[in-house]
Design an enzyme around this catalytic site. Structure first.
Site, mmCIF file in Angstrom:
data_model
loop_
_atom_site.group_PDB
_atom_site.id
_atom_site.type_symbol
_atom_site.label_atom_id
_atom_site.label_comp_id
_atom_site.label_asym_id
_atom_site.label_seq_id
_atom_site.Cartn_x
_atom_site.Cartn_y
_atom_site.Cartn_z
ATOM 1 N N THR A 180 15.449 -17.574 -44.607
ATOM 2 C CA THR A 180 14.620 -18.644 -44.053
ATOM 3 C C THR A 180 13.285 -18.661 -44.771
ATOM 4 O OG1 THR A 180 13.655 -17.190 -42.421
ATOM 5 C CG2 THR A 180 15.556 -18.455 -41.724
ATOM 6 N N GLU A 328 19.054 -21.104 -39.559
ATOM 7 C CA GLU A 328 19.864 -20.298 -38.636
ATOM 8 C C GLU A 328 21.010 -21.100 -38.012
ATOM 9 O OE1 GLU A 328 16.622 -20.518 -38.768
ATOM 10 O OE2 GLU A 328 15.608 -18.625 -38.343
ATOM 11 N N LYS A 437 -3.809 -25.649 -28.006
ATOM 12 C CA LYS A 437 -4.062 -25.499 -26.583
ATOM 13 C C LYS A 437 -5.531 -25.756 -26.299
ATOM 14 C CE LYS A 437 -2.067 -23.176 -22.829
ATOM 15 N NZ LYS A 437 -1.592 -21.982 -22.200
ATOM 16 N N TRP A 442 -1.599 -28.716 -23.555
ATOM 17 C CA TRP A 442 -1.022 -28.696 -24.894
ATOM 18 C C TRP A 442 -1.237 -30.025 -25.584
ATOM 19 C CZ3 TRP A 442 4.375 -26.020 -23.890
ATOM 20 C CH2 TRP A 442 4.173 -24.632 -23.852
HETATM 21 P P1 AMP Z 1 14.239 -24.386 -42.074
HETATM 22 O O1 AMP Z 1 15.043 -23.310 -41.487
HETATM 23 O O2 AMP Z 1 13.431 -23.980 -43.257
HETATM 24 O O3 AMP Z 1 15.063 -25.612 -42.370
HETATM 25 O O4 AMP Z 1 13.156 -24.833 -40.974
HETATM 26 C C1 AMP Z 1 13.547 -25.237 -39.705
HETATM 27 C C2 AMP Z 1 12.379 -25.848 -38.981
HETATM 28 O O5 AMP Z 1 11.961 -27.043 -39.631
HETATM 29 C C3 AMP Z 1 12.700 -26.272 -37.582
HETATM 30 O O6 AMP Z 1 12.617 -25.214 -36.675
HETATM 31 C C4 AMP Z 1 11.646 -27.347 -37.320
HETATM 32 O O7 AMP Z 1 10.413 -26.796 -36.944
HETATM 33 C C5 AMP Z 1 11.486 -27.991 -38.675
HETATM 34 N N1 AMP Z 1 12.296 -29.215 -38.742
HETATM 35 C C6 AMP Z 1 13.512 -29.378 -39.300
HETATM 36 N N2 AMP Z 1 13.933 -30.666 -39.176
HETATM 37 C C7 AMP Z 1 12.964 -31.333 -38.524
HETATM 38 C C8 AMP Z 1 12.791 -32.686 -38.069
HETATM 39 N N3 AMP Z 1 13.705 -33.638 -38.298
HETATM 40 N N4 AMP Z 1 11.664 -32.979 -37.395
HETATM 41 C C9 AMP Z 1 10.721 -32.048 -37.159
HETATM 42 N N5 AMP Z 1 10.821 -30.777 -37.560
HETATM 43 C C10 AMP Z 1 11.923 -30.406 -38.235
#
Ligand code: AMP
Length: 541
Positions: A180, A328, A437, A442
């Protein structure tokens, strides 16, 4: 009583074989570094991937060993996606945008035994090779001389037969590994099983999910090192769709040329890419690119601003679909499409729904926990999104320290803070660590950013919490203006004012050259918060 069905394993070889048997002539097109196009098809791909599987075995790959790839999107990378698991290895995609320190940490943590690397990315490898031990380095080259000690991919596979005896593979065996991006802490490995990849492919192909068919021409702009290009290469191979890979050329004009030239019907990538495309389309004379076949632009990885969805539709007749997911989760979690029961909503309400992250896809269950317990579906109550399902990680690779991300009753904590609409549409309001916050309430940085980007002078906006003596935290907006455009803090404040409660409005606007980003293109809010740590409040905020 047990059912009387075969215990047929859900494994990648089935997808692989199916593509070659039924769609041998379907093309896979890749753009080379010199911008020329390389064309192959599923028949040829099938033979070459088996040659690679034989080569990997001959080089001594043992079951379960990890083979790293450091590469852009192209058909040779697709060969590796299948050949490595066929040889019972685990493909491990590396993000070339990470720092050498992170990359060597990741490779050592994964204990990669081999590396397949693009010739154009050899400079990245040069910077970390002293800190990493691999047995072999194989280069995806283009006929040139190669550094000493490396093997040429084409020569390596040319020496092998194009038929490979596929061993019996247990569906729970590991097939792929991806770390990640993590904006905090060390990168964490997610280990995909054959079963997860197959089930994810089936779900992603469904019409109300990504909706891929053998009539489609699919171009994943999202890199193959970012959660397997959201699984699209597997989905497309399973159903026999034509695949188009942009190689290292991710600028707007190259992408538009490729889409028009190959008749792309579906593409997927992050909002930053789509915003750059939008700019290029806005600037070019109408009709520069024939995008009449392009049915859908899938946007994910970060929030798609509603103004972006609207501009694509209104100014260029192009339809954007938002999806949310995580490394994940293999990665699909939710997709935002309008249910038939909501088809009668006024246009602006439909747009607002499409700008949410959407409905959970089949086989993904969600639960939203607020501080007071389960959050109601009222579109207001915020809580942390938790998920479970057959393509969601149950633990990180070799990382017991992160066990707290997995609850005792079998859920994964996403770290995303969401609301749920009465119809079940999930809307991300923040990452838990990015929420602001203020005075015990929030404030969603994502909502403020989405609104700011709707201002004609704003190219990028990131809103972060800054410690405040009275309110605990207050929002500060960091804004990048479009070239040649201007806007004052007062103008931006007036623009936001009708849309938000007064206490949500940022107390300060900082104009920056660029917003720091992570290697996967997300805003690095940690870095901004650090920069603003000593921010001085001017007086009576
Ligand atoms: P990654 O594992 O690098 O793809 O990151 C995942 C994270 O990216 C998620 O937990 C979100 O916080 C953010 N994310 C992915 N898709 C979106 C979306 N369509 N809108 C907002 N946040 C997103």
């Amino acid at each position: 009583m047990d059912g009387l069905m075969m215990a047929f394993p859900l494994t990648l070889p089935h997808l692989f074989q199916r593509a070659a048997d039924y769609y041998p002539e379907v093309e896979i097109v890749s753009r080379r570094p010199d911008k020329s196009l390389h064309r192959t098809n599923y028949a040829e791909f099938h033979g070459r991937a088996q040659q690679l599987a034989n080569a990997l075995k001959r080089l001594g790959l043992k079951p379960g060993e990890r083979v790293a790839t450091l590469a852009w999107n192209h058909s040779r990378h697709l060969e590796a996606y299948f050949a490595i698991p066929l040889a019972e290895g685990v493909f491990h995609t590396l993000n070339p945008r990470l720092s050498p320190t992170d990359l060597s940490y990741i490779m050592n943590d994964a204990e990669d035994v081999m590396l397949l690397v693009d010739d154009v990315l050899l400079p990245v490898w040069e910077k970390l090779k002293a800190d990493v031990k691999v047995r072999q380095v194989v280069v995806w080259a283009h006929g040139q001389d190669l550094p000493e000690g490396t093997l040429d991919y084409e020569q390596l596979i040319a020496a092998e037969p194009a038929s490979y005896e596929i061993p019996a593979i247990d569906e729970n065996q590991a097939a792929g590994l991806c770390y990640t991006s993590g904006t905090t802490g060390r990168p964490k490995g997610v280990l995909y099983s054959h079963r997860a990849l197959v089930l994810h492919s089936m779900v992603s192909a469904l019409p109300d999910v990504l909706g891929a068919s053998f009539t489609d021409v699919v171009m994943p702009v999202v890199p193959m090192f970012h959660v397997n290009a959201w699984g699209l290469p597997f989905t497309c191979t399973m159903i026999g769709a034509k695949q188009v890979f942009p190689g290292p050329h991710l600028d707007a004009v190259s992408l538009l040329d490729l889409m028009a030239g190959e008749g792309v019907t579906k593409t997927a990538g992050v909002p930053t890419i789509w915003l750059s495309l939008l700019d290029a389309l806005d600037k070019a004379p109408p009709g520069t690119w024939d995008l009449s076949k392009l049915n859908e632009i899938i946007s994910g990885g970060a929030a798609a601003p509603p103004s972006m969805i609207e501009r694509f539709e209104r100014d260029h007749g192009l339809h954007v679909v938002q999806a949310w997911g995580m490394t994940e989760m293999t990665p699909l979690g939710t997709v935002s499409r309008i249910k038939p029961s909501l088809a009668g909503l006024p246009a602006e309400e439909k747009l607002a729904l499409r700008a949410t992250q959407g409905l959970p896809v089949p086989l993904v269950e969600v639960r939203v926990e607020s501080l007071e317990g389960p959050a109601p579906w009222d579109g207001k109550a915020m809580g942390e999104l938790m998920v479970r399902g057959p393509f969601i990680a149950s633990a990180y690779f070799k990382n017991p320290a992160e066990a707290t991300k997995f609850t005792e009753d079998g859920w994964f904590r996403t770290g995303d803070i969401v609301t749920t609409s009465p119809e079940g549409y999930v809307r991300i309001t923040d990452r838990s660590k990015d929420l602001i916050k203020s005075g015990g309430e929030w404030i969603s940085s994502v909502d403020l950013e989405n609104a700011l980007i709707g201002h004609p002078a704003v190219a990028e906006a990131a809103v972060v919490a800054v410690p405040h003596p009275k309110w605990d935290e207050r929002p500060v907006a960091c804004v990048v203006l479009r070239p040649g455009a201007s806007a004052t803090p007062d103008e931006l404040r007036a623009f936001l004012a009708p849309k938000f409660a007064k206490f949500w409005l940022p107390d300060a606007y900082l104009f920056l050259e660029a917003i720091p980003r992570t290697a996967t293109g997300k805003f690095m809010k940690m870095a901004l918060r650090k920069q603003l740590k000593d921010f001085r409040w001017s007086g009576n905020e």
